[in-house]
Scaffold this active site. Sequence first.
Site, PDB file in Angstrom:
ATOM      1  CG  HIS B 117      -1.941   0.973   1.350  1.00  0.00           C
ATOM      2  ND1 HIS B 117      -1.700   2.293   1.632  1.00  0.00           N
ATOM      3  CD2 HIS B 117      -3.278   0.858   1.194  1.00  0.00           C
ATOM      4  CE1 HIS B 117      -2.852   2.944   1.655  1.00  0.00           C
ATOM      5  NE2 HIS B 117      -3.826   2.101   1.389  1.00  0.00           N
ATOM      6  CG  ASP B 194       0.489  -1.874   6.439  1.00  0.00           C
ATOM      7  OD1 ASP B 194      -0.400  -1.828   7.323  1.00  0.00           O
ATOM      8  OD2 ASP B 194       0.335  -1.427   5.289  1.00  0.00           O
ATOM      9  CD  GLN B 197      -6.640  -4.378   4.361  1.00  0.00           C
ATOM     10  OE1 GLN B 197      -7.652  -4.976   4.719  1.00  0.00           O
ATOM     11  NE2 GLN B 197      -6.699  -3.168   3.843  1.00  0.00           N
ATOM     12  CE  LYS B 220      -7.620  -0.457   5.696  1.00  0.00           C
ATOM     13  NZ  LYS B 220      -7.610   0.979   5.535  1.00  0.00           N
ATOM     14  CB  CYS B 360      -3.674   3.248  -1.653  1.00  0.00           C
ATOM     15  SG  CYS B 360      -4.925   4.473  -1.393  1.00  0.00           S
TER      16      CYS B 360
END
Lengths: 127, 402
Positions: B117, B194, B197, B220, B360
């Site tokens: 991303h 990261d 998700q 999220k 993104c």
Amino acid sequence: MEHARNPRNVGVIRGAKKILAKNPFCGDEAEIYLKIKNNKVIDIKYQIQGCILSRASLSIFSEYIKGKSTSAVSKIKDEDIFKMIGGTPSPSRQKCVLFGCEAIHANLDTWPKKNPSTRLMTRRSQK
Amino acid sequence: MPLNSEKVKKDFPILKRGIIYFDNAATTQKPRVLAERLAERYAKSHANVHRGAYKMAEETTEAFENARQKIADFLSAESSKEIIFTRNATEAINLVAYSFGRKLKRGDRILTCVSEHHSNFVPWLRVAKERGLKLDVVELTANHNFNFADFRKKLNKKTKLVAVAHISNVSGYIYPVERITREAHRVGALVLIDGAQSVGHMPVNVKKIGCDFFAFSGHKMLGPSGIGALWGREEILKNMEPFMSGGEMIREVTLKNVTWNDLPWRFEAGTPNIEGAILWGEAIDYLKKIGMKNIEAYERELLKHALLKMKKLPFIDLMKMLDLGGRTGIISFNIKGVHPHDASTMLDQYGICVRAGTHCAQPFMNHLGVPSTLRASFYLYNTKREIDYFIRALKEIHKKFI
């Protein structure tokens, strides 16, 4: 819809100024060739890889501006373009309609300077 | 007890709008309890945190720090000192880029991946340009998964930081973060994951992963937007310079000098998103009640249901991302001959919310060789019935266009 299926003025003009337009929202791109003489748009051709809205609007816009003076073209507002295509799209899709036309506008501003800007859509992109 | 999605759905008032919400990788909807708690807080107790010596200020501080503890526990972190509140995962990554990246020297290398991303790519591109660092980029395998062999090839003694996603927001593939971390530590590089998700979709244990930084976001995972966090190993955070400057992050200020506050407040300049943090804690309570293992299993079931049906549609291009295992409920695809934005506008007319665009992740799109894709992403309140309706809509849209 008809314009999207059979877009007008698609092609390349050899030796004419090439403008690159990009819609950062979806990555769609157009190459636009403009031929201007005595402050008049004599010819316009383009190649586009994009959605229905962007194909149809560039097709309609190109037909509309052919033969018009650059000052008349630069006075065309977003709302006029929405009218040409038969309605205002939802906010997230407006860029699809405008990005090609905006690229032409941005370049008319700097015409007939030798190196018109190809950095596009900074002028009116934040709405 | 397995997850009962029809029952779960009732906890989300927004779904009564008659929409099918398949854009959960962008942001998730909020359970009713969040709105209730917010109303309660504003009506009963609100003050700034860590300051006032009156009862209400103490109540607010306690609720705020409780939320931090909940988040730390949710990741199995050693201590709540290791949780730094930010606006989102992006800010958490930028914090590391700024505070850690600025210590790197010319010739040092950062290793990231082509599928990242922009939030885990652009900060490194910037810091690399500013500091004269070299940015290495891991390529993907033929079916667009993390290429571990390429990763090993590009990892070397000069690599100071490895920054990769836990789960790709385009493919939904779960990257081998434990193995990545082990390899990276072998050459002395730190690892940032990261987790935007992953947290909220599967059990996450930062100690088990072994990484050094973990960035994630509240919105999220059923929480509010505007709140996220960086988890960082205490001994590393302790030696990092603050990110932003202002109130809260200081110990002592004179006209000429300043000393820094303890962890985690050293990295939290200014009044934080107090309600955001507290409600995020509520969202975590909700997720825990349902059980992260249940959520993970249910999402996989939805993925399988959707992917098997989509594979059978000849006009759907899944771009070789066909794996069922090692993946969460994210499917990027295109309808052949239909531009993704046109398709998404059409799906909207069926009440189906999917994302269209580059997600993104423009380098990933370039790698796939497409300008953009559609993306359907599932969560605990989605159902197989919704997926069946979605499949019918895809068929009808394709028919209309061709």
